[in-house]
Design an enzyme around this catalytic site. Structure first.
Site, PDB file in Angstrom:
ATOM      1  N   GLU A 128       0.830  -1.212   0.000  1.00  0.00           N
ATOM      2  CA  GLU A 128       0.000   0.000   0.000  1.00  0.00           C
ATOM      3  C   GLU A 128       0.855   1.248   0.000  1.00  0.00           C
ATOM      4  O   GLU A 128       2.005   1.207   0.433  1.00  0.00           O
ATOM      5  CB  GLU A 128      -0.867   0.012   1.275  1.00  0.00           C
ATOM      6  N   LYS A 130       2.111   4.639   1.481  1.00  0.00           N
ATOM      7  CA  LYS A 130       2.203   5.177   2.842  1.00  0.00           C
ATOM      8  C   LYS A 130       1.854   6.664   2.756  1.00  0.00           C
ATOM      9  O   LYS A 130       2.676   7.491   2.349  1.00  0.00           O
ATOM     10  CB  LYS A 130       3.611   4.970   3.403  1.00  0.00           C
ATOM     11  N   ASP A 132       1.185  10.394   3.563  1.00  0.00           N
ATOM     12  CA  ASP A 132       1.899  11.277   4.476  1.00  0.00           C
ATOM     13  C   ASP A 132       0.935  12.303   5.061  1.00  0.00           C
ATOM     14  O   ASP A 132       0.789  13.408   4.543  1.00  0.00           O
ATOM     15  CB  ASP A 132       3.039  11.960   3.715  1.00  0.00           C
ATOM     16  N   TYR A 240      -7.204   2.467   6.115  1.00  0.00           N
ATOM     17  CA  TYR A 240      -6.383   1.317   5.742  1.00  0.00           C
ATOM     18  C   TYR A 240      -6.248   0.228   6.795  1.00  0.00           C
ATOM     19  O   TYR A 240      -5.424  -0.670   6.646  1.00  0.00           O
ATOM     20  CB  TYR A 240      -4.992   1.776   5.311  1.00  0.00           C
ATOM     21  N   LYS A 327      10.566   3.343   3.404  1.00  0.00           N
ATOM     22  CA  LYS A 327      10.432   4.792   3.172  1.00  0.00           C
ATOM     23  C   LYS A 327      11.330   5.263   2.047  1.00  0.00           C
ATOM     24  O   LYS A 327      12.454   4.780   1.897  1.00  0.00           O
ATOM     25  CB  LYS A 327      10.725   5.548   4.470  1.00  0.00           C
ATOM     26  N   CYS A 421      15.216  48.661   5.905  1.00  0.00           N
ATOM     27  CA  CYS A 421      14.365  48.171   4.831  1.00  0.00           C
ATOM     28  C   CYS A 421      15.063  48.359   3.477  1.00  0.00           C
ATOM     29  O   CYS A 421      15.475  49.484   3.156  1.00  0.00           O
ATOM     30  CB  CYS A 421      13.037  48.927   4.862  1.00  0.00           C
ATOM     31  N   CYS A 424      12.776  51.211   1.583  1.00  0.00           N
ATOM     32  CA  CYS A 424      12.622  52.610   2.006  1.00  0.00           C
ATOM     33  C   CYS A 424      13.675  53.047   3.013  1.00  0.00           C
ATOM     34  O   CYS A 424      13.743  54.221   3.363  1.00  0.00           O
ATOM     35  CB  CYS A 424      11.226  52.835   2.589  1.00  0.00           C
ATOM     36  N   CYS A 439       9.360  45.938   8.238  1.00  0.00           N
ATOM     37  CA  CYS A 439       9.591  47.355   8.002  1.00  0.00           C
ATOM     38  C   CYS A 439       8.369  48.061   8.589  1.00  0.00           C
ATOM     39  O   CYS A 439       7.246  47.828   8.151  1.00  0.00           O
ATOM     40  CB  CYS A 439       9.696  47.640   6.504  1.00  0.00           C
ATOM     41  N   CYS A 445       6.447  53.311   2.968  1.00  0.00           N
ATOM     42  CA  CYS A 445       7.362  52.401   2.262  1.00  0.00           C
ATOM     43  C   CYS A 445       6.744  52.049   0.896  1.00  0.00           C
ATOM     44  O   CYS A 445       5.671  51.444   0.839  1.00  0.00           O
ATOM     45  CB  CYS A 445       7.568  51.150   3.109  1.00  0.00           C
TER      46      CYS A 445
END
Ligand code: IVH
Length: 682
Positions: A128, A130, A132, A240, A327, A421, A424, A439, A445
Site C-alpha cells: 500500500e 504510505k 503522508d 487502511y 520509506k 528596509c 525605504c 519594516c 514604504c
C-alpha cells in the site's frame, strides 16, 4: 559505533533521547518540524542500535519504545493560531501503534525472512501507499460515525469528531446493512497538494508562516477549533486498517474491500502480492510514479494479508510484527547559493530568498528557494557561496534543508541580515515571539504601499479591474498614495498613463464605481490588516456588523472569539490605533464604500436577553445558526459560563462545552428546538 565505551554510550543515549523527544514535540504538537523525517529516522536508528548493544540502558520511556504524542496542549506556534486547544481526550480501545520502517531493501528482505521463519508457510502481502498525513481512528456504531480520535500518545487521543465530519469523503452513516454493529477503522487525514498550495498562498498573503509540508498542514487543520474553517481547508482521508471483535474477514484486503462497499474511502492503489520480489517491483514502480500523485506519500507499507497470520505474528510494544514501511529518501539536489535577496511583503514582512545556481530537481529547474526568516538562516548556518541541499515537499517554492559543510569554500560570506528596509531604508523591527523582521514604515514604504493597493483591488477584495502595472504607474505619477485616492482619480489623470485611451479609462472608473457595492466583509479584508485573512474578515464582519463596532472592541473582546488569537487581536488593535488608517476609513466611507454588514436584519426580539453558545455541526453552516439567533435579538458567545442561557448542540458538539453546561445546569437544546423558539408553529 564499534569502539564506543559504556560511559560514552550512556551519554550518547541520553543526548539522543532528549533530542528525539524535542523533535517529537516539534513534529506532533507544534506541527513545525525542524529536521527532515530522514534525519529523524537516522537518529532513532542510532538510538535503537545503542540500546540493543547496551541493553542495561534500555528504558520503557525511551522514544524507541513510545509513539510520539500529538495531543493538543500548546498554542500552535507554527500557524500563529495561538489559542489554547480545547479537545476532549478519548482512550483508544486498541492502542494506536506505529510501524517499523526502513530505507533499505536488505532490511525489507530480512523482514520477510523473519516472517517466513515464524509462520512456516507461504505468505501474501498487501502493498500500500504510505500516505503522508496524520493518523485518525474512526469508530462506527450501528452504522453511524460515533467518534473520530487522533493517535495522541497511542493510548488516548484528541476527539476531533466535529472536524472530521467536515471531510466530504467520510460518511456519517454507512451504506447497506452488512457492517458489524461496532468497529474501528483507522487511516490517514491528508491534504492534497492543490489544497496545500492554496492554503500556503493564502497564509503568505496575510504574513502567516506557511506550513512546512502537507502533513503539518493536515494535522494543524484537524486541530482547529472552528469546524467551518476546517471544512474550507480541503482535507482528504484514506482508511487502511479495520479493527473489531469477531470481524467476519479472513484477510486484510477483504476487510478493506468491505469498507469500500460501505462507502468508506480506501486507496485504489493497494495490491496483494505473493512474494518479496513482487513487493520490490511495487516499490520500484511507486518510487517513480509517486511524482505524479496529487498528494504526498513517503513510502510503501507492506502488511501480511492473512488475519490469522497477523494474529500469530503479533506486536512489539511499539509496532506490529506483521507490517513494516519502506520509506523513500526525499529527492534532493546539491547546488550553490549565489546570493540572498530580501523581499518586502505587503505588510512589511522581510523574507530572505536564496538565489541558487540553477539545478534540476524532480522535473523542474530550481533557481530560488525561500529561507523564511533570520532564525532559519542561523539554524542552517548558511553562507553565501555554500553548497546547499534543496528539497521539494510538494511546496511551490523548494526549501534548503542542509548546508554541505564539507564543501564550504574558504571565501564563503556570512550573510548580513539587513538592519534597514531594502526599499525605504526604515529601521527594521522584530516583534517579540515573531519570526519575521518587519519594516514599520507602512504608510510610506513604496513596496508596502503599492502591494497594499494590489491587495485592495484584488478579486477577493474590491475586485477592481486593474493590474500591478497600472498601480505602479499611478504610484509613479503620484496620483495614489492612500487607498482613498483611487476614488478621486479623474479621467484626465488616467489618460496620461502609457497606452491608455478613453475606453480603458472609462472601464477603470466604472469598475471603481461598481466596487462601492462590495459587501462590508470584503471591504474589511481589502483594508489589508495584518493577520486578517479573507475568512477572518468575514467572521469579524458577521460578528460585529460594522467597522465602528470592530474599532470599539477591546483586546479582551477580540480574544474571546474562538478564531482570534493574541497575534490577530494585537494586529487589529494596532491598526485602529493609527490615525492614518482612521482617516482612510472616513475618506473611503465618504467615497461610498460599505462599512456595515447588511445581512443581519432584525426579525424579532424573541430571544432578546438570552445568551447562546453554539457548538457542533448543523444542517447549515454554524455562522448561519449564530445569525439566526442574532436576528431574533439573542447574543452569542464562545464559551459556556454562568451567564449562558442556552447551549445549542449540533452533531458532535465540544465535549468540554457539554460538560460545563451540565455542571452549571445550562439548558442544552438542539437545532430544531432553537428553530421552534423563533418560529413558533401557529
Ligand atoms: S497501517 C498498526 N497503512 O504511517 C499500524 N499505516 O509511520 C497500522 N500510514 O502509523 C498502520 N499509510 O499513520 C498503515 N497504508 C498505510 C499507511 C499507514 C500511512 C501511517 C500511519 C502509521 C504511520 C507509520
Amino acid at each position: 559505533m564499534s569502539k564506543i565505551t559504556k560511559t560514552e554510550a550512556k551519554a550518547r543515549i541520553e543526548q539522543l533521547r532528549k533530542e528525539i523527544d524535542g523533535h517529537n514535540y516539534n513534529y506532533y504538537v507544534l506541527n513545525a518540524p525542524v529536521i527532515s523525517d530522514f534525519e529523524f529516522d537516522i537518529m532513532l536508528q542510532e538510538l535503537a542500535a545503542l540500546e540493543k548493544k547496551f541493553p542495561e540502558f534500555a528504558s520503557p520511556d525511551s522514544p524507541t519504545q513510545k509513539v510520539g504524542s500529538d495531543i493538543a496542549q500548546a498554542p500552535d506556534q507554527a500557524s500563529g493560531e495561538s489559542k489554547p486547544f480545547e479537545f476532549a481526550t478519548r482512550a483508544h480501545k486498541y492502542p494506536m501503534l506505529s510501524l517499523g520502517n526502513t530505507y533499505s531493501r536488505e532490511e525489507l528482505s530480512e523482514f520477510s525472512d523473519r516472517i517466513a521463519k515464524s509462520i512456516m508457510e507461504p505468505c501474501s502481502y498487501s502493498c500500500e501507499l504510505k500516505f503522508d498525513g496524520t493518523a485518525i481512528c474512526l469508530t462506527y456504531k450501528h452504522g453511524r460515525l460515533a467518534y473520530a480520535v487522533t493517535r495522541g500518545d497511542g493510548v488516548k487521543g484528541d476527539d476531533v469528531t466535529a472536524n472530521v465530519l467536515t471531510i466530504a469523503s467520510i460518511p456519517q452513516t454507512l451504506k447497506g446493512d452488512s457492517w458489524p454493529e461496532e468497529f474501528e477503522i483507522r487511516g490517514e487525514i491528508y491534504m492534497p497538494f492543490e489544497a496545500f498550495n492554496r492554503l500556503n498562498a493564502e497564509r503568505d498573503e496575510i504574513d502567516e508562516r506557511p506550513f512546512a509540508n502537507p502533513r503539518n498542514a493536515a494535522s494543524g487543520s484537524l486541530k482547529l477549533q472552528d469546524s467551518s474553517e476546517v471544512a474550507s481547508r480541503g482535507l482528504a482521508c484514506v482508511l487502511y486498517h479495520m479493527l473489531g471483535e469477531n470481524l467476519p474477514f479472513s484477510t486484510h484486503s477483504e476487510a478493506i474491500a468491505a469498507a469500500k462497499s460501505w462507502g468508506l474511502p480506501v486507496s485504489e492503489h493497494s495490491r496483494v502480492v505473493d512474494s518479496i520480489e513482487e513487493v520490490n517491483r511495487y516499490i520500484d514502480y511507486w518510487d517513480e510514479a509517486r511524482r505524479n500523485l496529487p498528494f504526498a506519500i513517503d513510502g510503501i507499507v507492506i502488511k501480511v494479508n492473512r488475519l490469522d497470520l497477523q494474529r500469530k505474528l503479533g506486536y512489539t510494544a511499539k509496532s506490529p510484527r506483521w507490517a513494516t514501511a519502506y520509506k523513500f529518501k526525499p529527492d534532493r539536489a546539491l547546488t550553490r547559493l549565489l546570493s540572498i535577496d530580501y523581499q518586502v511583503g505587503r505588510t512589511g514582512a522581510i523574507t530572505p530568498v536564496a538565489n541558487l545556481d540553477p539545478v534540476p530537481l524532480s522535473g523542474t529547474i530550481v533557481k530560488r528557494a525561500s529561507l523564511h526568516n533570520k532564525d532559519q538562516m542561523d539554524l542552517l548556518d548558511i553562507r553565501v557561496g555554500d553548497y546547499v541541499y534543496v528539497e521539494k515537499g510538494g511546496e511551490i517554492i523548494p526549501k534548503i534543508t542542509e548546508v554541505e559543510l564539507s564543501k564550504r569554500p574558504a571565501d564563503a560570506v556570512v550573510p548580513d541580515f539587513p538592519k534597514y528596509c531594502p526599499d525605504c531604508g526604515a529601521e527594521l523591527v522584530r516583534d517579540e515571539g515573531q519570526a519575521k523582521h518587519y519594516c514599520p514604515n507602512s504608510n510610506a514604504c513604496p513596496v508596502q504601499i503599492k502591494s497594499g493597493f494590489v491587495h485592495f483591488i484584488s478579486r477577493k477584495a474590491m475586485d477592481i479591474l486593474a493590474g500591478d502595472a497600472t498601480i505602479d504607474q499611478l504610484y509613479q505619477k503620484s496620483y495614489i498614495r492612500h487607498l482613498s485616492d483611487l476614488y478621486s482619480l479623474t479621467k484626465e489623470q488616467l489618460l496620461t498613463l502609457d497606452g491608455w485611451k478613453d475606453k480603458s479609462a472609462e472601464n477603470l472608473l466604472s469598475s471603481l464605481e461598481k466596487s462601492k457595492s462590495v459587501p462590508f466583509n470584503r471591504v474589511f479584508y481589502a483594508l489589508g490588516i495584518r493577520h486578517v485573512g479573507e475568512a477572518n474578515a468575514k467572521m469579524l464582519a458577521a460578528r460585529f456588523g460594522s467597522i465602528d463596532a470592530i474599532k470599539a472592541a477591546d483586546r479582551d473582546t477580540l480574544v474571546q472569539i474562538d478564531e482570534v488569537g493574541d497575534i490577530m487581536a494585537d494586529s487589529i488593535i494596532k491598526w485602529f490605533a493609527d490615525p492614518v488608517n482612521l482617516e482612510q476609513v472616513e475618506k473611503l466611507r465618504a467615497a461610498g464604500l460599505k462599512f456595515e454588514q447588511e445581512t443581519t436584519k432584525k426579525v424579532s426580539d424573541t430571544l432578546s436577553g438570552s445568551i447562546f453558545v453554539v457548538s457542533g455541526v448543523f444542517s447549515v453552516p454554524r455562522d448561519e445558526i449564530k445569525g439566526l439567533i442574532e436576528s431574533h435579538g439573542g447574543k452569542t458567545t464562545s464559551s459556556v459560563s454562568g451567564h449562558t442561557t442556552y447551549l445549542v448542540a449540533g452533531e458532535a458538539p465540544g465535549a468540554e462545552k457539554i460538560k460545563k453546561a451540565e455542571k452549571l445546569g445550562t439548558q442544552i437544546i438542539t437545532e430544531e428546538q432553537l428553530r421552534a423558539l423563533v418560529e413558533p408553529q401557529a
